[in-house]
Each structure stands twice: as C-alpha cells, then as structure tokens.
Design a protein around this motif. Structure first.
Motif, PDB file in Angstrom:
ATOM      1  N   THR A 132       1.038  -1.168  -0.021  1.00  0.00           N
ATOM      2  CA  THR A 132       0.082  -0.270   0.076  1.00  0.00           C
ATOM      3  C   THR A 132       0.936   1.508   0.112  1.00  0.00           C
ATOM      4  O   THR A 132       2.258   1.206   0.081  1.00  0.00           O
ATOM      5  CB  THR A 132      -0.898   0.073   1.078  1.00  0.00           C
ATOM      6  N   ALA A 133       0.349   2.515  -0.225  1.00  0.00           N
ATOM      7  CA  ALA A 133       1.110   3.557   0.073  1.00  0.00           C
ATOM      8  C   ALA A 133       1.856   3.843   1.253  1.00  0.00           C
ATOM      9  O   ALA A 133       3.113   4.236   1.482  1.00  0.00           O
ATOM     10  CB  ALA A 133      -0.068   4.687  -0.187  1.00  0.00           C
ATOM     11  N   ASP A 134       1.246   3.424   2.375  1.00  0.00           N
ATOM     12  CA  ASP A 134       1.902   3.504   3.566  1.00  0.00           C
ATOM     13  C   ASP A 134       3.048   2.412   3.774  1.00  0.00           C
ATOM     14  O   ASP A 134       3.967   2.717   4.403  1.00  0.00           O
ATOM     15  CB  ASP A 134       0.749   2.923   4.808  1.00  0.00           C
ATOM     16  N   GLY A 135       2.982   1.225   3.128  1.00  0.00           N
ATOM     17  CA  GLY A 135       4.239   0.325   3.090  1.00  0.00           C
ATOM     18  C   GLY A 135       5.277   1.068   2.193  1.00  0.00           C
ATOM     19  O   GLY A 135       6.420   0.598   2.703  1.00  0.00           O
ATOM     20  N   ARG A 137       5.753   4.057   1.931  1.00  0.00           N
ATOM     21  CA  ARG A 137       6.674   5.171   2.727  1.00  0.00           C
ATOM     22  C   ARG A 137       7.353   4.523   3.865  1.00  0.00           C
ATOM     23  O   ARG A 137       8.292   5.193   4.141  1.00  0.00           O
ATOM     24  CB  ARG A 137       5.552   6.101   3.280  1.00  0.00           C
ATOM     25  N   ARG A 138       6.900   3.402   4.320  1.00  0.00           N
ATOM     26  CA  ARG A 138       7.943   2.772   5.296  1.00  0.00           C
ATOM     27  C   ARG A 138       8.983   2.466   4.897  1.00  0.00           C
ATOM     28  O   ARG A 138      10.075   2.588   5.478  1.00  0.00           O
ATOM     29  CB  ARG A 138       6.947   1.613   6.093  1.00  0.00           C
ATOM     30  N   THR A 179       6.090   9.681  -1.648  1.00  0.00           N
ATOM     31  CA  THR A 179       7.341   9.814  -0.957  1.00  0.00           C
ATOM     32  C   THR A 179       7.858  10.997  -0.298  1.00  0.00           C
ATOM     33  O   THR A 179       8.713  11.024   0.708  1.00  0.00           O
ATOM     34  CB  THR A 179       8.370   8.764  -1.409  1.00  0.00           C
TER      35      THR A 179
END
Length: 254
Positions: A132-135, A137-138, A179
């Motif tokens: 996902t987008a959060d993944g 970014r992580r 990002t």
C-alpha cells in the motif's frame, strides 16, 4: 541500513567514470516459494544466506542510485546493487528486516497504479499482495530507494504512445508525491525493452533504468541485471558474480 543517495539538489546522478559492468541483482518476492511457476520468490532463509555470502566476500548490497553514485566517485569497489521488482508486501515484512540486519540497502521498484492490489499480470501461480502507499512510505523511511516499475506493469514495447508516456511519467510523479523524494530509477516491466521505450524513460527524466538482458541497448537507461532466485546457493552466486564480469561488456557511460 544504508540509505539511498539523495540527488534532489542536482537533479541527476554525478557524471560516471568508466569501469567494469556493475553487478545488480534482481529479486522479486520474499516468502513461501512452494507455488512459484515464474521463479520470482526466495524464502527469507535463502535471502539471508545470500546476504551473508555477500558480506563474507567483503561485498555490500546497496541501492542502484548509491552504487552508480559511488562508481562516479571511483568508490564503487565492493558494492553490488540489490533490486526488488513489483513492490510486493512481503518486502516490508520479510526482506526489510534482513537487509537491516546485514547492513544492506536496496532499490524497490513499485507500481503506483496498483497500490494495495496484487500481481494480476501473472496468469499462473498465487496472487501476491502489493504494498500500500503506507508500506511504500515505510520502506522509504528505512532508507530504501523507491523507483518506478511503471504505473500498472505493462510491456512497454507493446504499448501505444499515450500508454507508454503515461506509464513512465505518471508513475514517476505519483511516487514522488507519495514519498516526497525525487524518483531517479525506472525498471522495465518483464525486462523487455526497445529503443522507443528507452528514449521515453530517458525523456521522462529518470537518471537510470534497469532491464535484464538489454543487448546492444546497454547503457545507463538499460542496465543489465542478474536474476537471483531460490536455487541460488552460495556456490551458484559465486559463479554468477564471476560470469557476469566475463559475459557482460562494460556499460557505455558507466
């Protein structure tokens, strides 16, 4: 874990110096490989053994951006590029902890048009979830270089002009927005390239692009890579590393 090179200020990688062909390893998924018709998966245990082999030989895995920047400074000895295609969710859960443990960096090529989706382009084998987008970014927050694998995993050599432009330009813009960092790297879906695709990627502003076996198109926007899979024991890796330098001619401009 080593961070990727930030080229925001210059907008491009430093001018490269001539040298031997860079060794860039190509990975995909890290997890269960019991059903793996395309040989795209390595188990975490196998990946750890491969990373350990690198470090025992005095080598360190880094992002492609870091590898090319180091080579431009004449400091690339002992560095190999580690790339992970498609942006599978298991990169964060299974690959990232191992990269951190062994002090390695990497480049992750993602598909911003399929965030949270799966590998629907593969007709065989299991459906594998994508980050996902959060993944993403992580991963970026952990120092992983995030590059584009296109928007939706389209064979660019078969795409019409509008699709080709959209796949290379919109994907870059979406990743940069996601990002907050410049996107320097591109990876051709399926590894297939032609002069038209290479020119589109160059025109979109990418500093480099990865293929598999680009043939006569070899250059900064058509870098060759070595497939690394579950069957690659330390002995096979040793052979691949040696044969790569013998079989690949130096990349013009690098």
């Amino acid at each position: 874990m080593a961070s990727s090179v930030d080229s925001v200020e210059t907008g491009r990688l430093p001018a490269p110096r001539p040298g031997p062909v860079p060794w860039v390893a190509m990975y995909h998924s890290v997890g269960d490989c019991s059903d793996d018709p395309y040989r795209i998966t390595v188990t975490p245990r196998r990946l750890e053994r491969q990373l350990a082999w690198l470090r025992r030989r005095g080598l360190r895995g880094v992002s492609v951006a870091e590898l090319l920047a180091a080579r431009a400074r004449g400091e690339g000895r002992g560095l190999v590029g580690l790339t992970f295609d498609d942006g599978y969710a298991d990169f964060v859960s299974d690959a990232l902890p191992l990269l951190r443990r062994w002090g390695c960096g990497a480049t992750l090529f993602v598909l911003p048009g399929r965030l949270g989706g799966n590998n629907a382009w593969d007709p065989l084998g299991p459906r594998k979830p994508l980050l996902t987008a959060d993944g993403i970014r992580r991963a970026a927050a952990e120092g992983v270089e995030i590059g584009s694998h296109g928007l939706t995993h389209v064979d660019l050599t078969k795409a019409d002009d509008l699709t080709l432009k959209t796949e290379v330009t919109e994907s870059r813009a979406r990743i940069a927005e996601l990002t907050g960092a410049r996107v320097d790297g591109f990876c051709y879906p399926y590894g297939t390239i032609d002069a038209r695709a290479v020119e589109a990627v160059r025109a979109a502003g990418y500093a480099y692009a990865c293929a598999i076996d680009p043939g006569p198109l070899t250059g900064p926007h058509a870098l060759p890579r070595v497939h690394v899979g579950q069957n690659d024991t330390t002995w096979r890796l040793h052979l691949k590393h040696r044969l790569h330098r013998l079989r690949r001619r130096p990349v013009e401009g690098l």
